[in-house]
Scaffold this motif. Sequence first.
Motif, PDB file in Angstrom:
ATOM      1  N   ARG A 252       0.841  -1.198   0.000  1.00 16.33           N
ATOM      2  CA  ARG A 252       0.000   0.000   0.000  1.00 16.33           C
ATOM      3  C   ARG A 252       0.883   1.257   0.000  1.00 16.33           C
ATOM      4  O   ARG A 252       1.761   1.389   0.844  1.00 16.33           O
ATOM      5  N   PRO A 253       0.652   2.151  -0.954  1.00 18.31           N
ATOM      6  CA  PRO A 253       1.486   3.368  -0.982  1.00 18.31           C
ATOM      7  C   PRO A 253       1.177   4.301   0.189  1.00 18.31           C
ATOM      8  O   PRO A 253       0.064   4.305   0.708  1.00 18.31           O
ATOM      9  N   LEU A 254       2.182   5.076   0.593  1.00 20.13           N
ATOM     10  CA  LEU A 254       2.019   6.000   1.725  1.00 20.13           C
ATOM     11  C   LEU A 254       1.485   7.366   1.289  1.00 20.13           C
ATOM     12  O   LEU A 254       0.807   8.030   2.057  1.00 20.13           O
ATOM     13  N   ASN A 255       1.864   7.793   0.093  1.00 15.87           N
ATOM     14  CA  ASN A 255       1.511   9.145  -0.376  1.00 15.87           C
ATOM     15  C   ASN A 255       1.941  10.226   0.618  1.00 15.87           C
ATOM     16  O   ASN A 255       1.176  11.114   0.967  1.00 15.87           O
ATOM     17  N   GLU A 256       3.172  10.116   1.079  1.00 16.09           N
ATOM     18  CA  GLU A 256       3.750  11.110   1.996  1.00 16.09           C
ATOM     19  C   GLU A 256       5.033  11.649   1.362  1.00 16.09           C
ATOM     20  O   GLU A 256       5.655  10.965   0.549  1.00 16.09           O
ATOM     21  N   PRO A 257       5.445  12.855   1.769  1.00 14.58           N
ATOM     22  CA  PRO A 257       6.721  13.374   1.250  1.00 14.58           C
ATOM     23  C   PRO A 257       7.901  12.498   1.674  1.00 14.58           C
ATOM     24  O   PRO A 257       7.881  11.935   2.772  1.00 14.58           O
ATOM     25  N   VAL A 258       8.877  12.366   0.791  1.00 20.11           N
ATOM     26  CA  VAL A 258      10.043  11.511   1.060  1.00 20.11           C
ATOM     27  C   VAL A 258      11.303  12.368   1.027  1.00 20.11           C
ATOM     28  O   VAL A 258      11.609  13.003   0.017  1.00 20.11           O
ATOM     29  N   PHE A 259      12.007  12.404   2.146  1.00 17.24           N
ATOM     30  CA  PHE A 259      13.332  13.032   2.190  1.00 17.24           C
ATOM     31  C   PHE A 259      14.309  11.953   2.597  1.00 17.24           C
ATOM     32  O   PHE A 259      14.160  11.342   3.648  1.00 17.24           O
ATOM     33  N   VAL A 265      15.474   7.776   5.943  1.00 15.72           N
ATOM     34  CA  VAL A 265      14.370   8.181   5.068  1.00 15.72           C
ATOM     35  C   VAL A 265      13.251   8.735   5.932  1.00 15.72           C
ATOM     36  O   VAL A 265      12.627   8.014   6.717  1.00 15.72           O
ATOM     37  N   MET A 266      13.016  10.056   5.804  1.00 14.98           N
ATOM     38  CA  MET A 266      12.066  10.745   6.675  1.00 14.98           C
ATOM     39  C   MET A 266      11.087  11.557   5.816  1.00 14.98           C
ATOM     40  O   MET A 266      11.089  11.457   4.594  1.00 14.98           O
ATOM     41  N   ASN A 267      10.233  12.362   6.488  1.00 12.59           N
ATOM     42  CA  ASN A 267       9.226  13.152   5.782  1.00 12.59           C
ATOM     43  C   ASN A 267       9.640  14.595   5.541  1.00 12.59           C
ATOM     44  O   ASN A 267       8.948  15.318   4.824  1.00 12.59           O
ATOM     45  N   SER A 268      10.727  15.048   6.182  1.00 10.88           N
ATOM     46  CA  SER A 268      11.140  16.439   6.001  1.00 10.88           C
ATOM     47  C   SER A 268      12.657  16.555   6.100  1.00 10.88           C
ATOM     48  O   SER A 268      13.327  15.676   6.652  1.00 10.88           O
ATOM     49  N   LYS A 269      13.160  17.652   5.575  1.00  9.10           N
ATOM     50  CA  LYS A 269      14.593  17.930   5.651  1.00  9.10           C
ATOM     51  C   LYS A 269      15.044  18.057   7.112  1.00  9.10           C
ATOM     52  O   LYS A 269      16.115  17.584   7.483  1.00  9.10           O
ATOM     53  N   GLU A 270      14.186  18.685   7.940  1.00  2.00           N
ATOM     54  CA  GLU A 270      14.528  18.863   9.359  1.00  2.00           C
ATOM     55  C   GLU A 270      14.743  17.506  10.044  1.00  2.00           C
ATOM     56  O   GLU A 270      15.632  17.356  10.883  1.00  2.00           O
ATOM     57  N   GLU A 271      13.909  16.541   9.694  1.00  2.00           N
ATOM     58  CA  GLU A 271      14.040  15.210  10.312  1.00  2.00           C
ATOM     59  C   GLU A 271      15.318  14.497   9.842  1.00  2.00           C
ATOM     60  O   GLU A 271      15.884  13.705  10.595  1.00  2.00           O
ATOM     61  N   ILE A 272      15.750  14.800   8.639  1.00  2.00           N
ATOM     62  CA  ILE A 272      17.021  14.238   8.150  1.00  2.00           C
ATOM     63  C   ILE A 272      18.190  14.880   8.902  1.00  2.00           C
ATOM     64  O   ILE A 272      19.119  14.195   9.347  1.00  2.00           O
ATOM     65  N   VAL A 273      18.121  16.198   9.065  1.00  3.66           N
ATOM     66  CA  VAL A 273      19.166  16.907   9.825  1.00  3.66           C
ATOM     67  C   VAL A 273      19.248  16.336  11.242  1.00  3.66           C
ATOM     68  O   VAL A 273      20.333  16.092  11.771  1.00  3.66           O
ATOM     69  N   GLN A 274      18.078  16.082  11.828  1.00  9.37           N
ATOM     70  CA  GLN A 274      18.024  15.497  13.177  1.00  9.37           C
ATOM     71  C   GLN A 274      18.669  14.098  13.197  1.00  9.37           C
ATOM     72  O   GLN A 274      19.421  13.772  14.123  1.00  9.37           O
ATOM     73  N   ALA A 275      18.383  13.296  12.170  1.00  8.55           N
ATOM     74  CA  ALA A 275      18.940  11.932  12.108  1.00  8.55           C
ATOM     75  C   ALA A 275      20.470  11.991  12.031  1.00  8.55           C
ATOM     76  O   ALA A 275      21.167  11.237  12.715  1.00  8.55           O
ATOM     77  N   ILE A 276      20.994  12.898  11.207  1.00  6.68           N
ATOM     78  CA  ILE A 276      22.454  13.035  11.073  1.00  6.68           C
ATOM     79  C   ILE A 276      23.048  13.499  12.402  1.00  6.68           C
ATOM     80  O   ILE A 276      24.057  12.966  12.881  1.00  6.68           O
ATOM     81  N   HIS A 277      22.380  14.470  13.021  1.00  6.44           N
ATOM     82  CA  HIS A 277      22.816  14.979  14.327  1.00  6.44           C
ATOM     83  C   HIS A 277      22.842  13.840  15.358  1.00  6.44           C
ATOM     84  O   HIS A 277      23.822  13.659  16.089  1.00  6.44           O
ATOM     85  N   ASP A 278      21.754  13.086  15.420  1.00  3.77           N
ATOM     86  CA  ASP A 278      21.665  11.983  16.390  1.00  3.77           C
ATOM     87  C   ASP A 278      22.772  10.953  16.144  1.00  3.77           C
ATOM     88  O   ASP A 278      23.370  10.436  17.090  1.00  3.77           O
ATOM     89  N   TYR A 279      23.036  10.672  14.853  1.00  4.15           N
ATOM     90  CA  TYR A 279      24.045   9.664  14.521  1.00  4.15           C
ATOM     91  C   TYR A 279      25.432  10.140  14.944  1.00  4.15           C
ATOM     92  O   TYR A 279      26.242   9.371  15.479  1.00  4.15           O
ATOM     93  N   GLN A 280      25.682  11.443  14.743  1.00  2.07           N
ATOM     94  CA  GLN A 280      27.003  11.993  15.093  1.00  2.07           C
ATOM     95  C   GLN A 280      27.186  12.134  16.603  1.00  2.07           C
ATOM     96  O   GLN A 280      28.308  12.190  17.096  1.00  2.07           O
ATOM     97  N   ASN A 281      26.061  12.203  17.323  1.00  2.00           N
ATOM     98  CA  ASN A 281      26.149  12.477  18.758  1.00  2.00           C
ATOM     99  C   ASN A 281      25.833  11.284  19.658  1.00  2.00           C
ATOM    100  O   ASN A 281      25.692  11.435  20.866  1.00  2.00           O
ATOM    101  N   GLY A 282      25.693  10.109  19.038  1.00  2.00           N
ATOM    102  CA  GLY A 282      25.468   8.906  19.848  1.00  2.00           C
ATOM    103  C   GLY A 282      24.080   8.847  20.470  1.00  2.00           C
ATOM    104  O   GLY A 282      23.878   8.189  21.482  1.00  2.00           O
ATOM    105  N   THR A 283      23.116   9.574  19.863  1.00  2.00           N
ATOM    106  CA  THR A 283      21.730   9.526  20.365  1.00  2.00           C
ATOM    107  C   THR A 283      20.809   9.013  19.261  1.00  2.00           C
ATOM    108  O   THR A 283      19.639   9.360  19.199  1.00  2.00           O
ATOM    109  N   PHE A 284      21.358   8.184  18.406  1.00  3.38           N
ATOM    110  CA  PHE A 284      20.647   7.766  17.202  1.00  3.38           C
ATOM    111  C   PHE A 284      19.723   6.572  17.407  1.00  3.38           C
ATOM    112  O   PHE A 284      18.522   6.637  17.180  1.00  3.38           O
TER     113      PHE A 284
END
Length: 290
Positions: A252-259, A265-284
């Motif tokens: 079933r398709p999601l029909n949501e934005p893909v970043f 793989v998230m719904n917004s650029k901000e969530e991607i920035v957060q994922a990178i931040h979390d990965y770099q800071n050991g809170t991922f």
Amino acid sequence: MTTSWRNVASVTQGRETSDGAGVRLKRIIGQPELDYLDPFLMLDAFGSDEATDYIAGFPPHPHRGIETVTYMLAGRMRHEDDAGNAGVLGPGGAQWMTAGRGIIHSEMPEQEEGEMRGFQLWVNLPRKSKMCLPHYQNIEPEEIPEVTREGGVKVKLIAGKLDGIEGPVRGIEANPQYMDIQIPAGGISDHEIAPDHNAFIYIFSGEAEVGANEDKAGTLIRDGELAVLGAGDAVRVRAGDSGARLILVAGRPLNEPVFKYGPFVMNSKEEIVQAIHDYQNGTFSAAQVN
Ligand code: FE2
């Protein structure tokens, strides 16, 4: 009720590439010709008898916001994650991993020679589940039912229903179908697919007409080609002179934005920035924050 047969909407050959620490593979979904088939982000086919093509494996790497689905045809792959989960996936086995908010894992060959063959599919998660706790469904080969149909067609049911039998994978947002279908020369196999689902067929042995119906031949799809299916509620596949083996996958398709940024793989650029931040800071990953 009359069947509305799905046609072939498009065909892609995929492209040879390498990933991980240098594993040779063919990327079929997730490349410029077929970037996204909602909810499917990526389909990789790997297959080689040469250890140099796979031995480097996939050393530790993160995932967030998606599910990774591995189906092994040959060979053995060891999986380990930062929450202490580990296991070996052998021939005919499958793993449906819901990464959710995050895991860091490795996928390494558990062999130094011989054949390694299989698929990895990435399934997008809906917004409401992208940050869920990670979980796995590890499916042993003997847990996958094999349905024998008229004319000697054999279908291994990883997910979804066929002829009243249901595959072992449960509780997945995409309500997926994932079947490994073997059709003898000239044989026909019909498959119902929910009309609101996107679906594809990838042939990995022989060739077949896909999207045939009572009145017309389908589109000839060859070994190594993927057919995206058009609208309808069923598909007919007729194998060529040497038979065919293929996977049929629908969801079933999601029909949501893909970043997306690599394995995030998230719904917004901000969530991607957060994922990178979390990965770099050991809170991922879930293991890091619990
Ligand atoms: Fe992975």
